[in-house]
Design a protein around this motif. Sequence first.
Motif, PDB file in Angstrom:
ATOM      1  N   ARG A  50       0.768  -1.162  -0.011  1.00 20.24           N
ATOM      2  CA  ARG A  50      -0.136   0.124   0.012  1.00 20.24           C
ATOM      3  C   ARG A  50       0.908   1.262  -0.081  1.00 20.24           C
ATOM      4  NH1 ARG A  50      -5.137   1.098   0.151  1.00 20.24           N
ATOM      5  NH2 ARG A  50      -5.664  -0.999   0.839  1.00 20.24           N
ATOM      6  N   LYS A  51       1.895   1.271   0.934  1.00 26.18           N
ATOM      7  CA  LYS A  51       2.796   2.417   0.677  1.00 26.18           C
ATOM      8  C   LYS A  51       4.279   1.714   0.641  1.00 26.18           C
ATOM      9  CE  LYS A  51       0.598   5.438   4.170  1.00 26.18           C
ATOM     10  NZ  LYS A  51       0.711   6.015   5.430  1.00 26.18           N
ATOM     11  N   GLY A  52       5.093   2.524  -0.171  1.00 29.73           N
ATOM     12  CA  GLY A  52       6.463   2.243  -0.295  1.00 29.73           C
ATOM     13  C   GLY A  52       7.277   3.188  -1.003  1.00 29.73           C
ATOM     14  N   GLN A  53       8.669   2.692  -1.168  1.00 33.46           N
ATOM     15  CA  GLN A  53       9.644   3.707  -1.771  1.00 33.46           C
ATOM     16  C   GLN A  53      10.603   3.043  -2.523  1.00 33.46           C
ATOM     17  OE1 GLN A  53      10.665   6.693   1.022  1.00 33.46           O
ATOM     18  NE2 GLN A  53      12.624   6.514   0.174  1.00 33.46           N
ATOM     19  N   THR A  54      11.111   3.274  -3.747  1.00 35.36           N
ATOM     20  CA  THR A  54      12.201   3.019  -4.420  1.00 35.36           C
ATOM     21  C   THR A  54      13.382   4.021  -4.473  1.00 35.36           C
ATOM     22  OG1 THR A  54      11.658   3.761  -6.547  1.00 35.36           O
ATOM     23  CG2 THR A  54      10.894   1.733  -5.853  1.00 35.36           C
ATOM     24  N   ASP A  55      14.445   3.988  -4.899  1.00 32.06           N
ATOM     25  CA  ASP A  55      15.251   5.105  -5.208  1.00 32.06           C
ATOM     26  C   ASP A  55      14.840   6.418  -5.660  1.00 32.06           C
ATOM     27  OD1 ASP A  55      17.231   3.369  -4.140  1.00 32.06           O
ATOM     28  OD2 ASP A  55      18.161   2.658  -5.659  1.00 32.06           O
ATOM     29  N   TYR A  56      13.713   6.053  -6.530  1.00 36.13           N
ATOM     30  CA  TYR A  56      13.450   7.340  -7.334  1.00 36.13           C
ATOM     31  C   TYR A  56      11.860   7.826  -6.959  1.00 36.13           C
ATOM     32  CZ  TYR A  56      17.261   5.705  -9.893  1.00 36.13           C
ATOM     33  OH  TYR A  56      18.447   5.214 -10.379  1.00 36.13           O
ATOM     34  N   PHE A  57      11.059   6.893  -6.383  1.00 32.66           N
ATOM     35  CA  PHE A  57       9.636   7.354  -6.225  1.00 32.66           C
ATOM     36  C   PHE A  57       9.205   6.753  -4.587  1.00 32.66           C
ATOM     37  CE2 PHE A  57      10.267   6.016 -10.526  1.00 32.66           C
ATOM     38  CZ  PHE A  57      10.046   7.054 -11.341  1.00 32.66           C
ATOM     39  N   LYS A  58       8.042   7.373  -4.448  1.00 32.43           N
ATOM     40  CA  LYS A  58       7.467   7.008  -3.062  1.00 32.43           C
ATOM     41  C   LYS A  58       5.967   7.017  -3.656  1.00 32.43           C
ATOM     42  CE  LYS A  58       6.919   9.970   0.236  1.00 32.43           C
ATOM     43  NZ  LYS A  58       7.186  10.810   1.506  1.00 32.43           N
ATOM     44  N   TRP A  59       5.324   6.105  -2.971  1.00 31.16           N
ATOM     45  CA  TRP A  59       3.993   5.925  -3.220  1.00 31.16           C
ATOM     46  C   TRP A  59       2.817   5.402  -2.286  1.00 31.16           C
ATOM     47  CZ3 TRP A  59       7.586   2.279  -4.270  1.00 31.16           C
ATOM     48  CH2 TRP A  59       7.249   0.884  -3.768  1.00 31.16           C
ATOM     49  N   GLU A  60       1.656   5.847  -2.431  1.00 28.97           N
ATOM     50  CA  GLU A  60       0.644   5.641  -1.450  1.00 28.97           C
ATOM     51  C   GLU A  60      -0.352   4.990  -2.432  1.00 28.97           C
ATOM     52  OE1 GLU A  60      -1.667   6.594   2.472  1.00 28.97           O
ATOM     53  OE2 GLU A  60      -0.086   8.038   1.773  1.00 28.97           O
ATOM     54  N   ARG A  61      -0.968   3.783  -2.382  1.00 31.92           N
ATOM     55  CA  ARG A  61      -2.165   3.279  -2.914  1.00 31.92           C
ATOM     56  C   ARG A  61      -3.372   3.411  -2.096  1.00 31.92           C
ATOM     57  NH1 ARG A  61      -3.004  -1.555  -2.927  1.00 31.92           N
ATOM     58  NH2 ARG A  61      -1.653  -2.485  -1.961  1.00 31.92           N
ATOM     59  N   TYR A  62      -4.673   3.921  -2.937  1.00 35.54           N
ATOM     60  CA  TYR A  62      -5.903   3.947  -2.150  1.00 35.54           C
ATOM     61  C   TYR A  62      -7.003   3.041  -2.704  1.00 35.54           C
ATOM     62  CZ  TYR A  62      -3.684   8.119  -0.304  1.00 35.54           C
ATOM     63  OH  TYR A  62      -2.900   9.254   0.254  1.00 35.54           O
ATOM     64  N   ALA A  63      -7.756   2.669  -1.881  1.00 40.48           N
ATOM     65  CA  ALA A  63      -8.915   1.673  -2.342  1.00 40.48           C
ATOM     66  C   ALA A  63      -9.604   2.003  -3.455  1.00 40.48           C
ATOM     67  CB  ALA A  63      -9.820   1.295  -0.985  1.00 40.48           C
ATOM     68  N   ASN A  64      -9.796   3.293  -3.686  1.00 39.49           N
ATOM     69  CA  ASN A  64     -10.692   3.637  -4.740  1.00 39.49           C
ATOM     70  C   ASN A  64      -9.785   3.759  -6.209  1.00 39.49           C
ATOM     71  OD1 ASN A  64      -8.927   5.777  -4.736  1.00 39.49           O
ATOM     72  ND2 ASN A  64     -10.479   7.271  -4.229  1.00 39.49           N
ATOM     73  N   GLY A  65      -8.455   3.081  -6.188  1.00 41.08           N
ATOM     74  CA  GLY A  65      -7.884   2.980  -7.364  1.00 41.08           C
ATOM     75  C   GLY A  65      -6.894   4.014  -7.604  1.00 41.08           C
ATOM     76  N   LEU A  67      -3.606   5.915  -7.311  1.00 42.65           N
ATOM     77  CA  LEU A  67      -2.129   6.023  -6.785  1.00 42.65           C
ATOM     78  C   LEU A  67      -1.495   7.527  -6.735  1.00 42.65           C
ATOM     79  CD1 LEU A  67       0.430   4.103  -6.452  1.00 42.65           C
ATOM     80  CD2 LEU A  67       0.766   4.377  -8.852  1.00 42.65           C
ATOM     81  N   HIS A  68      -0.973   7.848  -5.500  1.00 42.20           N
ATOM     82  CA  HIS A  68      -0.118   8.918  -5.350  1.00 42.20           C
ATOM     83  C   HIS A  68       1.261   8.644  -5.582  1.00 42.20           C
ATOM     84  CE1 HIS A  68      -3.424  11.485  -3.252  1.00 42.20           C
ATOM     85  NE2 HIS A  68      -4.121  10.500  -4.077  1.00 42.20           N
ATOM     86  N   LEU A  69       2.056   9.141  -6.736  1.00 42.29           N
ATOM     87  CA  LEU A  69       3.412   8.831  -6.941  1.00 42.29           C
ATOM     88  C   LEU A  69       4.159  10.179  -6.708  1.00 42.29           C
ATOM     89  CD1 LEU A  69       5.067   6.598  -7.902  1.00 42.29           C
ATOM     90  CD2 LEU A  69       4.687   7.581 -10.155  1.00 42.29           C
ATOM     91  N   THR A  70       5.236  10.195  -5.636  1.00 47.01           N
ATOM     92  CA  THR A  70       5.973  11.388  -5.671  1.00 47.01           C
ATOM     93  C   THR A  70       7.408  10.904  -6.097  1.00 47.01           C
ATOM     94  OG1 THR A  70       4.940  11.704  -3.383  1.00 47.01           O
ATOM     95  CG2 THR A  70       7.036  12.855  -3.456  1.00 47.01           C
ATOM     96  N   PHE A  71       7.731  11.802  -6.872  1.00 47.06           N
ATOM     97  CA  PHE A  71       9.212  11.808  -7.426  1.00 47.06           C
ATOM     98  C   PHE A  71      10.237  12.381  -6.186  1.00 47.06           C
ATOM     99  CE2 PHE A  71       8.303  10.979 -11.599  1.00 47.06           C
ATOM    100  CZ  PHE A  71       6.841  11.585 -11.728  1.00 47.06           C
ATOM    101  N   LEU A  72      11.255  11.404  -5.865  1.00 47.34           N
ATOM    102  CA  LEU A  72      12.248  11.854  -4.860  1.00 47.34           C
ATOM    103  C   LEU A  72      13.620  12.399  -5.131  1.00 47.34           C
ATOM    104  CD1 LEU A  72      11.955   8.451  -2.962  1.00 47.34           C
ATOM    105  CD2 LEU A  72      10.660  10.630  -2.433  1.00 47.34           C
ATOM    106  N   ARG A  73      13.926  12.242  -6.602  1.00 45.00           N
ATOM    107  CA  ARG A  73      15.073  13.025  -7.115  1.00 45.00           C
ATOM    108  C   ARG A  73      14.603  14.071  -7.991  1.00 45.00           C
ATOM    109  NH1 ARG A  73      19.725   9.403  -7.996  1.00 45.00           N
ATOM    110  NH2 ARG A  73      20.328  11.114  -8.781  1.00 45.00           N
ATOM    111  N   ASP A  74      14.742  15.293  -7.337  1.00 43.35           N
ATOM    112  CA  ASP A  74      14.538  16.540  -8.082  1.00 43.35           C
ATOM    113  C   ASP A  74      15.451  16.788  -9.100  1.00 43.35           C
ATOM    114  OD1 ASP A  74      12.192  17.197  -6.447  1.00 43.35           O
ATOM    115  OD2 ASP A  74      13.340  18.484  -5.341  1.00 43.35           O
ATOM    116  N   ASP A  75      16.756  16.311  -9.211  1.00 46.09           N
ATOM    117  CA  ASP A  75      17.847  16.590 -10.048  1.00 46.09           C
ATOM    118  C   ASP A  75      17.286  15.833 -11.433  1.00 46.09           C
ATOM    119  OD1 ASP A  75      18.149  14.198  -8.556  1.00 46.09           O
ATOM    120  OD2 ASP A  75      20.252  14.210  -9.290  1.00 46.09           O
TER     121      ASP A  75
END
Length: 98
Positions: A50-65, A67-75
């Motif tokens: 449901r929530k997680g993170q890689t080197d480049y992205f952080k996400w959160e999934r919601y039951a309504n389908g 997906l909130h994706l956050t970019f972690l590397r501004d460069d």
Amino acid sequence: MIHETPYYVNIYTRTRRHLIQVDKIFHLLDGKSFPFDSYSSPLVDGLNDRKGQTDYFKWERYANGNLHLTFLRDDLLKKFNEIAGGLIEPSFGDGGAV
């Protein structure tokens, strides 16, 4: 984007392909290799949580389908936007700056 039941999480095929491509692009912009023949990517594989993170992205999934994706590397996001906007030419694989 995502269909979730109490038993499994399904990422729709078109969405899966787009997320894999975005993950590949960020690996390349960072100068890291990516297995182009692989079926999936670290981002897509991680979306089972449901929530997680890689080197480049952080996400959160919601039951309504959603997906909130956050970019972690501004460069890397800046490089991506410059290339996508046509401000610079990409130069992958030669070790040069993008």
